[in-house]
Structure formats: C-alpha cells, structure tokens
Write a protein that holds these residues in place. Structure first.
Motif, mmCIF file in Angstrom:
data_model
loop_
_atom_site.group_PDB
_atom_site.id
_atom_site.type_symbol
_atom_site.label_atom_id
_atom_site.label_comp_id
_atom_site.label_asym_id
_atom_site.label_seq_id
_atom_site.Cartn_x
_atom_site.Cartn_y
_atom_site.Cartn_z
ATOM 1 N N UNK A 206 0.803 -1.217 0.000
ATOM 2 C CA UNK A 206 0.000 0.000 0.000
ATOM 3 C C UNK A 206 0.839 1.272 0.000
ATOM 4 N N UNK A 207 2.166 1.153 0.026
ATOM 5 C CA UNK A 207 3.025 2.338 0.043
ATOM 6 C C UNK A 207 2.927 3.093 -1.272
ATOM 7 N N UNK A 208 3.074 4.415 -1.196
ATOM 8 C CA UNK A 208 2.966 5.277 -2.371
ATOM 9 C C UNK A 208 4.333 5.685 -2.892
ATOM 10 N N UNK A 209 4.380 6.141 -4.160
ATOM 11 C CA UNK A 209 5.646 6.580 -4.745
ATOM 12 C C UNK A 209 5.939 8.040 -4.421
ATOM 13 N N UNK A 210 4.936 8.758 -3.894
ATOM 14 C CA UNK A 210 5.191 10.112 -3.434
ATOM 15 C C UNK A 210 5.056 10.142 -1.912
ATOM 16 N N UNK A 211 5.022 11.310 -1.321
ATOM 17 C CA UNK A 211 5.041 11.415 0.136
ATOM 18 C C UNK A 211 3.645 11.413 0.750
ATOM 19 N N UNK A 212 2.715 10.752 0.104
ATOM 20 C CA UNK A 212 1.369 10.559 0.639
ATOM 21 C C UNK A 212 1.374 9.285 1.488
ATOM 22 N N UNK A 213 0.885 9.341 2.728
ATOM 23 C CA UNK A 213 0.873 8.139 3.578
ATOM 24 C C UNK A 213 -0.034 7.045 3.018
ATOM 25 N N UNK A 214 0.139 5.845 3.536
ATOM 26 C CA UNK A 214 -0.673 4.709 3.132
ATOM 27 C C UNK A 214 -2.147 4.956 3.460
ATOM 28 N N UNK A 215 -3.041 4.600 2.542
ATOM 29 C CA UNK A 215 -4.472 4.878 2.677
ATOM 30 C C UNK A 215 -5.148 3.759 3.471
ATOM 31 N N UNK A 216 -4.934 3.745 4.799
ATOM 32 C CA UNK A 216 -5.486 2.673 5.620
ATOM 33 C C UNK A 216 -6.987 2.830 5.860
ATOM 34 N N UNK A 217 -7.547 4.003 5.568
ATOM 35 C CA UNK A 217 -8.998 4.155 5.694
ATOM 36 C C UNK A 217 -9.740 3.337 4.649
ATOM 37 N N UNK A 218 -9.041 2.837 3.641
ATOM 38 C CA UNK A 218 -9.679 1.969 2.638
ATOM 39 C C UNK A 218 -10.011 0.593 3.215
ATOM 40 N N UNK A 219 -9.573 0.327 4.448
ATOM 41 C CA UNK A 219 -9.826 -0.969 5.096
ATOM 42 C C UNK A 219 -10.784 -0.735 6.255
ATOM 43 N N UNK A 220 -11.997 -1.193 6.129
ATOM 44 C CA UNK A 220 -12.967 -1.049 7.213
ATOM 45 C C UNK A 220 -12.576 -1.965 8.368
ATOM 46 N N UNK A 221 -12.551 -1.468 9.611
ATOM 47 C CA UNK A 221 -12.193 -2.320 10.755
ATOM 48 C C UNK A 221 -13.047 -3.581 10.860
ATOM 49 N N UNK A 222 -14.300 -3.509 10.425
ATOM 50 C CA UNK A 222 -15.189 -4.671 10.524
ATOM 51 C C UNK A 222 -14.796 -5.801 9.576
ATOM 52 N N UNK A 223 -13.925 -5.518 8.605
ATOM 53 C CA UNK A 223 -13.531 -6.543 7.632
ATOM 54 C C UNK A 223 -12.219 -7.245 7.983
ATOM 55 N N UNK A 224 -11.578 -6.855 9.088
ATOM 56 C CA UNK A 224 -10.222 -7.330 9.385
ATOM 57 C C UNK A 224 -10.249 -8.619 10.206
ATOM 58 N N UNK A 225 -9.471 -9.581 9.778
ATOM 59 C CA UNK A 225 -9.272 -10.829 10.510
ATOM 60 C C UNK A 225 -8.100 -10.712 11.481
ATOM 61 N N UNK A 226 -7.022 -10.041 11.004
ATOM 62 C CA UNK A 226 -5.808 -10.008 11.821
ATOM 63 C C UNK A 226 -4.895 -8.882 11.344
ATOM 64 N N UNK A 227 -4.158 -8.285 12.280
ATOM 65 C CA UNK A 227 -3.098 -7.336 11.966
ATOM 66 C C UNK A 227 -1.800 -7.878 12.544
ATOM 67 N N UNK A 228 -0.795 -8.042 11.681
ATOM 68 C CA UNK A 228 0.515 -8.546 12.099
ATOM 69 C C UNK A 228 1.553 -7.447 11.903
ATOM 70 N N UNK A 229 2.296 -7.140 12.962
ATOM 71 C CA UNK A 229 3.314 -6.090 12.937
ATOM 72 C C UNK A 229 4.675 -6.740 13.156
ATOM 73 N N UNK A 230 5.548 -6.638 12.163
ATOM 74 C CA UNK A 230 6.891 -7.221 12.226
ATOM 75 C C UNK A 230 7.880 -6.071 12.350
ATOM 76 N N UNK A 231 8.557 -5.979 13.483
ATOM 77 C CA UNK A 231 9.409 -4.828 13.764
ATOM 78 C C UNK A 231 10.869 -5.126 13.424
ATOM 79 N N UNK A 232 11.493 -4.148 12.710
ATOM 80 C CA UNK A 232 12.904 -4.246 12.295
ATOM 81 C C UNK A 232 13.161 -5.463 11.426
ATOM 82 N N UNK A 233 12.181 -5.883 10.667
ATOM 83 C CA UNK A 233 12.335 -7.019 9.767
ATOM 84 C C UNK A 233 11.293 -6.888 8.665
ATOM 85 N N UNK A 234 11.253 -7.866 7.744
ATOM 86 C CA UNK A 234 10.276 -7.850 6.673
ATOM 87 C C UNK A 234 10.792 -7.362 5.342
#
Length: 649
Positions: free
Chosen positions: A109-137
C-alpha cells in the motif's frame, strides 16, 4: 499520565467482584514473515491483533486502533484523519511512515510520493488479523522496510453484520460485512461510509473542517479442487477533507479549534478529494502437500484533486500502480523454502495552476529467497532480496539503484511456554518521487540517495493461559537516513540525507488476565534516535536527537467484565515530549509537548445485538504536533463521544 487518569485506573482495578467464563491465551499463527509460524516460535519481534481485539476497541479506523493498542504511533498532523502518518522504532512523526511497508492481504500500500498509506480503505469490521513485524520484513516487503512491516489480513468467514454509530461534532458512520464460505467458494463484501461536521473553524462564518469518506471492498476465492485456488478482489475508496494551517502557542493554549493567525487570512484552508480504485487477481496451485506455486497481480488507479480557494489554485495528481508477485513454496517437517519474484511499476502525472506538468515513473523489480530450518527446539531463518529501482522523468532525469536486503534469525524454545530469539536485517528505502522535483517550478531538485539500515534485535517471549509477555531490545545503524531540511531563511530548503544516525530502544508488551473479570494490556516503548554525522547549510547536527521522537511511550488498556454480557474498557495513551518536527539542531524555544489521552468504552451484548458507547479524551487534554516555534497543528484536542449498535445475523 495525569493524576485523574491514574485515579480512574486505580478505581477500575478495584472492580473485580463478579466473574464469567473468561478467555485463555494461546500463541497465534503468523503468515506475514513469509513462512507460517506462531508467536512463540517466531525469529522476529512481532505483534498480532485479532478481530476480537479490534471489535473491542470500537475505533473509527485502522489508524486509531494502531495508535491506541499497538507499538505503532499515528498522527493526522495536517488534519487528514483518513491518511495519517505512522511511525515505529523511532523513525519520527515526519518520515516514519515511509520506513514501514504496509500490505493488505500481501498487496503493498506504500505510495511513490510522500502521501501516507491509505489505511482508511480498510474497514475495521472486515479485518481478521493485523501482524506487525518490527525491524524485519525486507525480504518480502522490499523497498521501505527500514522500521519493519505491517500486514493486514481480511476475513474469509460466514460472518454477517451491520454497524451504525453517531457521535459529537456531527459524526455518523455506517459499516457492513457480509461473508459466505464453504468448501469451494469464499466471498465477502464489506463497506463503510463516514462523515464529520468538523471541529476546527475554517472561516469567520462558522464553517468547520468537515470531512467524509466511503469505501467498498469485495474479495472472493474459488477452489474447484484440492489442487487449485483462484482469487479475485476489488476495492474503491473516496475521501474529501478540508485542511487547516498551523497556529501559535498562545492560540493553541487559548482555543485549539480557532482559525489561527498563521492562516494568512480568514478564508485560508485547502480541500483535497482523493479517490482510489484497486483490482487484484491471483492463483495458487498445490502440486502436493509440500510444494505449491502462487501468482498475484494488482492494479490501482488513484486521483488527488487539491484546491486552495483563497488563491484560486489547484493541483491534480493521477497515479497508476501495477504490482506482480509470484513465488514457489516448499515445506516439510525439517525445513521450509520460498523463492519468488515481485515487480512494481508506478506512473505519476502531476499538473497545477502554475503551468507545471510533471510525468514521473518508478519501476522496482526484485527476486527473493527465504527459508527456515527446524532443529528440535531451534528454528533458523535466512533470507535475501535483490532489488533494482529505476525512476524516470519526462524531461530526461533518470536514476538507477541496485539494492540488497538480508534477514537472519533464530528462535530457541526454552520450554513449552517461553522462547528466546535474535535477528539481524539489512534494509533500505529509496526516495519518493516528489523529494526530487519541485512541484511549483517543475524543476529537478537533485537526487536523494537511498537510506540503508542494519537492524539488530534480541527478544524473549512467554506464554501461559493467563499471560502473554514479549520483550525485545533493538539497535539500528543507519546510513543516509532521508529527511527534509527546512532552511530558516527559506532559500536552501531541500530533501537530503543524514550521513549517519542510529536508534536503540526497548519494547515491552504484556497481556495479563488477572481473573475472569479483569484483564490488562500494556505496551511500553523506550527509544533513542541520535544523529551521528550531518551538516547542512553550515549547520552541524552531529550528536543531536532526531526531532519528533518521544523517548517514552505507554499504552495501557484495562478491561472489566462484570458479567458475560458487559465489558468496560479504560485506555490511556501517553507519549513524552520531543523536539519539534523541524528542530534538527535541538535549539527551538518550543518543544513538542507530551501527548496524553484517556478513553472509556462500554459494550453490552444481547442475542444478536451489541450496544456500545465510547468517550475519547475524557479529560479534554490539548494535544498537537509542533513543527517549529508558534507553528502547531492541533490534534485530538477535545473530548469526543459516540454511541452505536452492531447487529449480527
């Protein structure tokens, strides 16, 4: 934390008289690391949040959940609640979001310009899981994973639900999720629409910074036999936001909702309409129980229309993104291997009312390999990525980079309840297109080199039925960290690189079930971000702290369940003060003040209905983002409330 919030937490701890059949904790499955594992056996510092976690938080969007429940920080620094900046591991409120790769079901979801990722396109009611991998990936995520990666996975279930809530300042929201899943077909449709009348005044006529958005998503999977899986998805999102400028410290302390003297006139504001349309297809073929091949393709069309009414000026950006990923996966009881290729092509066409017309392209192509070996209690991980980046501009300014990403790690299972892990990654981030071009003159501003990081992490994970504890220590060594130099004289401002810098810190996550009626979730982060070597326009920033980075960050949630139908939640979010966003010399007279908010929520379930109410910032704390002296963007600066109902069928 304020005395009032501490008193409220103490009072909540005393409410433990009644009981119900409470939850127990088990390690959750993780897929975002490339090879499926679980929390206890992962070789990375990982946070996992489920549908239940998100539903209990009753948040307006994904940003709010990240900011209040995870180690990630979000801010709508310029007034846009639907495209907020995100940060973790000390990369700062200014550019931290460009150092995190965010994906939705594997699509970047990252953009080629300095616009942040559009996370509002994901409704919270549709999410199964959020995985956060720190300092890796970096191996799977690629360009931009200096701080890590966030993968959001949507539901594939038979759930069917409708949600509606209303709140202060004209807030209205409606959302739905409808799913069907059987042996051959899984389809789901989700959507959400939201509007707010705004809080801050934009003129002397009583008009406010109103905003609205809508999103609709479809995902389908067809499995005609046990060998083949076909995937299809689509998403459309539309936002309409009014932006305001900064205000002075005196104005902020007096009334953060006022226009502010930094508005250059009583009618100074800007309007942005931002639309995104995504189509993705994919397929997987399973040759046998151990070997499979997958391919995924997606295309996204975006359009941004930006208007400044006071000056009758406009600017339009048209984006086209095409992504492709294919890989072969082989897994046995002894080891697992994934080998693949991914490509990314983006075209950005920008025009404005000052006769500027820019056509820019960015093309990334990469090959990757990642593997894990299983040796009794020991797991070993190794991965490598080679990525080539090219960018072109219609006038002939071209650049090319060859980049290398590495991941190494291990996890040792000390016993059935706890493990120790350590990992190293070499990651990178190439510059956004708009860092190299002037959107007012249309001229080339000069090449900004990619940043590179060496990340070292060690950690400990403990699980019991009542307690989930994760502790990690990290050190990040950076070369050419990308930043914007703001010249006090306004003549030499430009995007450039910090020669050398480093960060280190401590992350602690603990979820503890005290008894069947009370549980507590705590997320504490300590971070130091230091500039080692950098001189710009005669100003020496060596041994200064990176601005916009708070040393201490605490998120605390208490959940009290007096009976099986009712949940009371208290959440405290605290970030210590920091240097203002442009204060690289650590010399401004005003600092970024500490951020503090206390929220209370209550939920009552009966049959197929769930009733909920929530009050945010109950002590009316004034929060803001300091850019420089007397240049403050107010955020979460007043008490707000909402109440609603969810119907499941």
């Amino acid at each position: 934390m304020t005395f009032k919030s501490l008193s409220l937490i103490t009072a909540t701890l005393l409410l433990t008289s009644n009981t119900y059949a409470g939850e127990t904790l088990e390690p959750l499955i993780i897929t975002s690391t490339g090879i499926e594992t679980n929390e206890l056996q992962a070789a990375d510092a990982i946070e996992v949040y489920t549908t239940q976690d998100i539903e209990q938080a009753h948040v307006q969007n994904v940003y709010e959940f990240l900011n209040k429940a995870t180690s990630v920080f979000t801010t709508n620094a310029y007034g846009n609640p639907f495209m907020q900046k995100i940060d973790m591991r000390g990369f700062g409120v200014g550019d931290g979001y460009q150092n995190i790769v965010v994906t939705i079901n594997g699509r970047k979801m990252n953009n080629v310009d300095m616009v942040p990722q559009l996370l509002s396109s994901i409704s919270p009611s549709s999410i199964e899981k959020i995985e956060i991998i720190k300092s890796s990936g970096i191996v799977l995520g690629g360009d931009g994973a200096n701080a890590g990666a966030i993968n959001i996975i949507t539901k594939q279930s038979n759930d069917k639900e409708l949600t509606f809530y209303a709140g202060t300042y004209g807030l209205i929201d409606g959302a739905f999720y409808i799913g069907h899943a059987d042996e051959k077909i899984s389809i789901n449709l989700s959507g959400e629409t939201q509007k707010s009348d705004g809080i801050r005044h934009i003129d002397t006529n009583g008009n406010k910074d109103e905003n609205r958005f809508s999103t609709l998503a479809f995902n389908g999977t067809y499995t005609p036999n046990d060998k083949l899986e076909l995937r299809l998805g689509a998403n459309t999102t539309h936002t309409n936001v009014i932006y305001m400028g900064t205000m002075t410290l005196n104005e902020f302390n007096t009334d953060p909702s006022q226009i502010g003297s930094n508005q250059y006139g009583s009618s100074y504001h800007s309007i942005q309409k931002y639309n995104s349309n995504v189509l993705n297809i994919g397929a997987s073929y399973y040759l046998n129980d151990a070997l499979s091949i997958s391919i995924d393709l997606s295309n996204e069309k975006k359009k941004s229309e930006y208007t400044l009414p006071l000056y009758s000026s406009t600017s339009d950006s048209d984006y086209s993104y095409t992504l492709a990923k294919t890989y072969v996966e082989y897994a046995t009881k002894l080891f697992a291997l994934k080998v693949g290729f991914d490509g990314f092509y983006a075209d950005l066409d920008y025009v404005n009312s000052y006769s500027v017309d820019l056509d820019m392209e960015k093309n990334n192509q990469a090959g990757f390999i990642i593997s894990e070996f299983y040796l009794d209690k020991l797991r070993l991980k190794a991965g490598y990525r080679y990525e080539q980046m090219k960018f072109n501009e219609s006038s002939g300014d071209n650049e090319k980079e060859n980049l290398h990403g590495v991941e190494l790690g291990f996890n040792y299972l000390l016993n059935t309840n706890c493990s120790f892990f350590a990992n190293y990654s070499h990651a990178y981030q190439t510059a956004s297109l708009d860092r190299m071009f002037d959107y007012f003159s249309g001229g080339y501003m000069g090449y900004v080199k990619p940043s590179e990081s060496d990340n070292y992490t060690i950690g400990y994970t403990y699980f019991s039925k009542q307690n989930k504890l994760k502790i990690s220590l990290y050190y990040i060594d950076l070369k050419d960290e990308i930043y914007y130099y703001s010249d006090p004289g306004y003549t030499n401002s430009r995007n450039t690189n910090i020669d050398k810098s480093h960060k280190y810190g401590l992350d602690i996550y603990d979820k503890y079930i005290l008894n069947d009626a009370l549980n507590i979730v705590a997320n504490y982060n300590y971070v130091q971000a230091i500039i080692d070597e950098e001189t710009e326009n005669g100003e020496n920033y060596s041994n200064k702290k990176l601005p916009g980075v708070s040393n201490h960050n605490l998120k605390l949630t208490l959940n009290y369940l007096p009976n099986k139908n009712t949940t009371l939640s208290l959440t405290e979010v605290y970030r210590s003060d920091a240097y203002a966003a442009e204060d690289f010399g650590n010399s401004f007279s005003q600092k970024q003040e500490a951020y503090n908010t206390t929220d209370v929520a209550v939920t009552y379930t009966k049959d197929n209905y769930e009733f909920f109410a929530k009050v945010n910032n109950i002590f009316n704390q004034k929060n803001g983002i300091w850019i420089h002296d007397d240049a403050i963007y107010p955020m979460n600066y007043t008490t707000t409330a909402k109440a609603g109902i969810k119907y499941s069928f």
